[in-house]
Design an enzyme around this catalytic site. Structure first.
Site, PDB file in Angstrom:
ATOM      1  N   CYS A 178      21.351  31.372  18.369  1.00 57.14           N
ATOM      2  CA  CYS A 178      20.828  30.454  19.392  1.00 57.14           C
ATOM      3  C   CYS A 178      21.230  29.008  19.128  1.00 57.14           C
ATOM      4  O   CYS A 178      21.705  28.317  20.022  1.00 57.14           O
ATOM      5  CB  CYS A 178      19.313  30.564  19.485  1.00 57.14           C
ATOM      6  SG  CYS A 178      18.751  32.178  20.061  1.00 57.14           S
ATOM      7  N   HIS A 179      21.020  28.537  17.894  1.00 58.54           N
ATOM      8  CA  HIS A 179      21.302  27.135  17.594  1.00 58.54           C
ATOM      9  C   HIS A 179      22.050  26.945  16.286  1.00 58.54           C
ATOM     10  O   HIS A 179      22.149  25.819  15.793  1.00 58.54           O
ATOM     11  CB  HIS A 179      19.999  26.322  17.590  1.00 58.54           C
ATOM     12  CG  HIS A 179      19.303  26.379  18.905  1.00 58.54           C
ATOM     13  ND1 HIS A 179      18.246  27.234  19.138  1.00 58.54           N
ATOM     14  CD2 HIS A 179      19.522  25.726  20.074  1.00 58.54           C
ATOM     15  CE1 HIS A 179      17.842  27.098  20.396  1.00 58.54           C
ATOM     16  NE2 HIS A 179      18.588  26.197  20.981  1.00 58.54           N
ATOM     17  N   GLY A 180      22.557  28.027  15.691  1.00 58.44           N
ATOM     18  CA  GLY A 180      23.443  27.916  14.534  1.00 58.44           C
ATOM     19  C   GLY A 180      22.796  27.775  13.173  1.00 58.44           C
ATOM     20  O   GLY A 180      23.462  27.355  12.232  1.00 58.44           O
TER      21      GLY A 180
END
Length: 193
Positions: A157-159
């Protein structure tokens, strides 16, 4: 005048002023009313409190038993605990060594591998499969999934990247993957919850 005095003395006796019976009756009525109200309040409160207790299906999910016998070193499985993903990973000696050589003071959420595992069972890492940033499910527990640059888990989703001990190493996640309360029921089984 004698008649008036006689009437006044009878009125005092009737109203309860002379014998003290009126005070006792009043006290009895007050006590009875308060008792009745208390019983009524208890009769209302007990069902309200009881309905807040968890239902039987929720209590059944309060703990999960996981069989470890089929998990080979280097493998992980996904299961569920309290309707959330749970990762159980069998760490290899190399993964344990990689986790141990990291200085915990250099981590955003400093923890050693020993703090995240059970004494004497350092090779078994049990974590919730929920990223601590916004609740996505990280990759890395399934065969062939991206484990991120630190070999643990990667949140698509956001690394956020987690290492082999599921500690946050890079990305926006503020905390390590949560380790739930668990215990070994045998050498090949754990009870989570």
């Amino acid at each position: 005048m004698a008649i008036v005095e006689h009437v006044e003395s009878e009125g005092a006796a009737v109203s309860g002023g002379g014998g003290g019976d009126g005070v006792r009756r009043r006290d009895f009525i007050n006590i009875a009313a308060v008792s009745f109200a208390g019983v009524g309040a208890v009769a209302v409160v007990i069902p309200l409190v009881d309905q807040m207790n968890p239902s039987a299906d929720v209590l059944a999910l309060a703990s999960t038993e996981v069989d470890l016998s089929a998990i080979q070193p280097g493998q992980a499985i996904k299961t569920t605990f309290r309707s959330q993903p749970l990762f159980v990973r069998h760490l290899t000696d190399k993964e344990i060594a990689e986790a141990d050589k990291v200085d915990p003071a250099s981590l955003r959420d400093p923890q050693t591998l020993e703090e995240r595992t059970v004494d004497g069972k350092k090779q078994w890492l049990v974590t919730m499969g929920v990223c601590t940033h916004l609740g996505c499910v990280p990759l890395g527990a399934g065969e062939g999934e991206n484990k991120g640059e630190y070999g643990g888990y990667f949140c698509p989703c956001h690394g956020s990247s987690y290492d082999t001990a599921a500690r946050i190493r890079k990305g926006p996640a503020p905390k390590n993957l949560e380790v739930p309360k668990f215990s070994f029921t045998s050498d090949t089984a754990i009870l989570v919850g």
